[in-house]
Design an enzyme around this catalytic site. Structure first.
Site, PDB file in Angstrom:
ATOM      1  N   ASN A  42       0.841  -1.202   0.000  1.00 16.81           N
ATOM      2  CA  ASN A  42       0.000   0.000   0.000  1.00 16.81           C
ATOM      3  C   ASN A  42       0.874   1.249   0.000  1.00 16.81           C
ATOM      4  OD1 ASN A  42       0.582  -0.957   2.628  1.00 16.81           O
ATOM      5  ND2 ASN A  42      -1.181   0.048   3.529  1.00 16.81           N
ATOM      6  N   GLU A  44       0.383   5.282   0.681  1.00 12.63           N
ATOM      7  CA  GLU A  44      -0.534   6.310   1.176  1.00 12.63           C
ATOM      8  C   GLU A  44      -0.071   7.697   0.751  1.00 12.63           C
ATOM      9  OE1 GLU A  44      -0.780   5.531   5.390  1.00 12.63           O
ATOM     10  OE2 GLU A  44      -2.065   3.778   5.025  1.00 12.63           O
ATOM     11  N   CYS A  53      -4.131   0.556  -2.454  1.00 17.52           N
ATOM     12  CA  CYS A  53      -3.944  -0.660  -1.660  1.00 17.52           C
ATOM     13  C   CYS A  53      -2.881  -1.568  -2.279  1.00 17.52           C
ATOM     14  CB  CYS A  53      -5.247  -1.443  -1.583  1.00 17.52           C
ATOM     15  SG  CYS A  53      -6.566  -0.635  -0.665  1.00 17.52           S
ATOM     16  N   GLU A  55      -3.016  -4.778  -2.972  1.00 18.78           N
ATOM     17  CA  GLU A  55      -3.507  -5.697  -4.008  1.00 18.78           C
ATOM     18  C   GLU A  55      -3.606  -4.994  -5.353  1.00 18.78           C
ATOM     19  OE1 GLU A  55      -4.782  -4.938  -1.074  1.00 18.78           O
ATOM     20  OE2 GLU A  55      -6.013  -6.556  -0.252  1.00 18.78           O
ATOM     21  N   CYS A  86     -10.149  -5.285   0.398  1.00 20.57           N
ATOM     22  CA  CYS A  86     -11.274  -4.346   0.470  1.00 20.57           C
ATOM     23  C   CYS A  86     -12.129  -4.469  -0.800  1.00 20.57           C
ATOM     24  CB  CYS A  86     -10.768  -2.919   0.646  1.00 20.57           C
ATOM     25  SG  CYS A  86     -10.133  -2.179  -0.874  1.00 20.57           S
ATOM     26  N   CYS A  89     -10.469  -3.479  -4.136  1.00 20.15           N
ATOM     27  CA  CYS A  89      -9.495  -4.479  -4.591  1.00 20.15           C
ATOM     28  C   CYS A  89     -10.199  -5.730  -5.103  1.00 20.15           C
ATOM     29  CB  CYS A  89      -8.521  -4.809  -3.470  1.00 20.15           C
ATOM     30  SG  CYS A  89      -7.431  -3.421  -3.098  1.00 20.15           S
TER      31      CYS A  89
HETATM   32  N1  THU Z   1      -5.319  -1.523   2.563  1.00 21.93           N
HETATM   33  C1  THU Z   1      -4.751  -2.351   1.629  1.00 21.93           C
HETATM   34  O1  THU Z   1      -3.593  -2.159   1.231  1.00 21.93           O
HETATM   35  N2  THU Z   1      -5.500  -3.383   1.154  1.00 21.93           N
HETATM   36  C2  THU Z   1      -6.796  -3.630   1.495  1.00 21.93           C
HETATM   37  O2  THU Z   1      -7.421  -4.529   0.954  1.00 21.93           O
HETATM   38  C3  THU Z   1      -7.433  -2.811   2.526  1.00 21.93           C
HETATM   39  C4  THU Z   1      -6.651  -1.692   3.080  1.00 21.93           C
HETATM   40  C5  THU Z   1      -4.525  -0.413   3.079  1.00 21.93           C
HETATM   41  C6  THU Z   1      -5.041   0.956   2.684  1.00 21.93           C
HETATM   42  C7  THU Z   1      -4.453   1.821   3.790  1.00 21.93           C
HETATM   43  O3  THU Z   1      -3.134   2.215   3.407  1.00 21.93           O
HETATM   44  C8  THU Z   1      -4.352   0.900   4.986  1.00 21.93           C
HETATM   45  O4  THU Z   1      -4.522  -0.416   4.482  1.00 21.93           O
HETATM   46  C9  THU Z   1      -5.391   1.169   6.057  1.00 21.93           C
HETATM   47  O5  THU Z   1      -6.656   1.195   5.537  1.00 21.93           O
END
Ligand code: THU
Length: 131
Positions: A42, A44, A53, A55, A86, A89
């Site tokens: 991920n 940010e 994210c 994935e 999520c 994804c």
């Molecule tokens: N996140 C992912 O990388 N994958 C997911 O399927 C759900 C959430 C990340 C996004 C964010 O940087 C952190 O997790 C907290 O939500």
């Protein structure tokens, strides 16, 4: 397909997570039908809604390298719980085939699996133009 190899690749990718805001690193590893592994983490962004994210990072890396057929994707976070992708994804994974196996792992490398069809029932589908 050896789940442990994919889980280890996802755990390694998690180390690259850029998470100054949530402090919640996630790693992903995507196995193509041709046998390659693409990883992702991920990323940010201060304008939080722009965050990508793990994935989706892995899927975009693979597709941008010409790979569109996938067998499995693993996601993992630093949690006791199995990391479940999520909704956004799930839609990304489903775009390239409803049979892709999702390996949801925890920080110890334990896991459970489900086909993406089971995680995104009644998925939105837009007809593709056929050549
Ligand atoms: N996140 C992912 O990388 N994958 C997911 O399927 C759900 C959430 C990340 C996004 C964010 O940087 C952190 O997790 C907290 O939500």
């Amino acid at each position: 397909m050896n789940p442990q190899e994919l889980i280890q690749a996802a755990l390694d990718a998690k180390k690259h997570a850029y998470v100054p805001y949530s402090k919640f690193p996630v790693g992903a590893a995507l196995l193509t039908k041709s046998g390659k592994i693409y990883t992702g983490c991920n990323v940010e962004i201060g304008s939080i809604g722009l965050t990508i994210c793990a994935e989706r990072t892995a899927v975009v890396k693979a597709v941008s390298e010409g790979e569109k057929e996938f067998s499995a994707i693993c996601c993992v976070a630093d949690t006791e719980e199995y990391c479940s992708p999520c909704g956004a994804c799930r839609q990304f994974i489903a775009e390239f085939g409803m049979d892709t196996v999702v390996i949801m792992a925890n920080k110890h490398g334990d896991y459970k699996t489900a086909p993406i069809s089971g995680l995104l029932p009644h998925a939105f589908v837009l007809d593709k133009e056929l050549d």
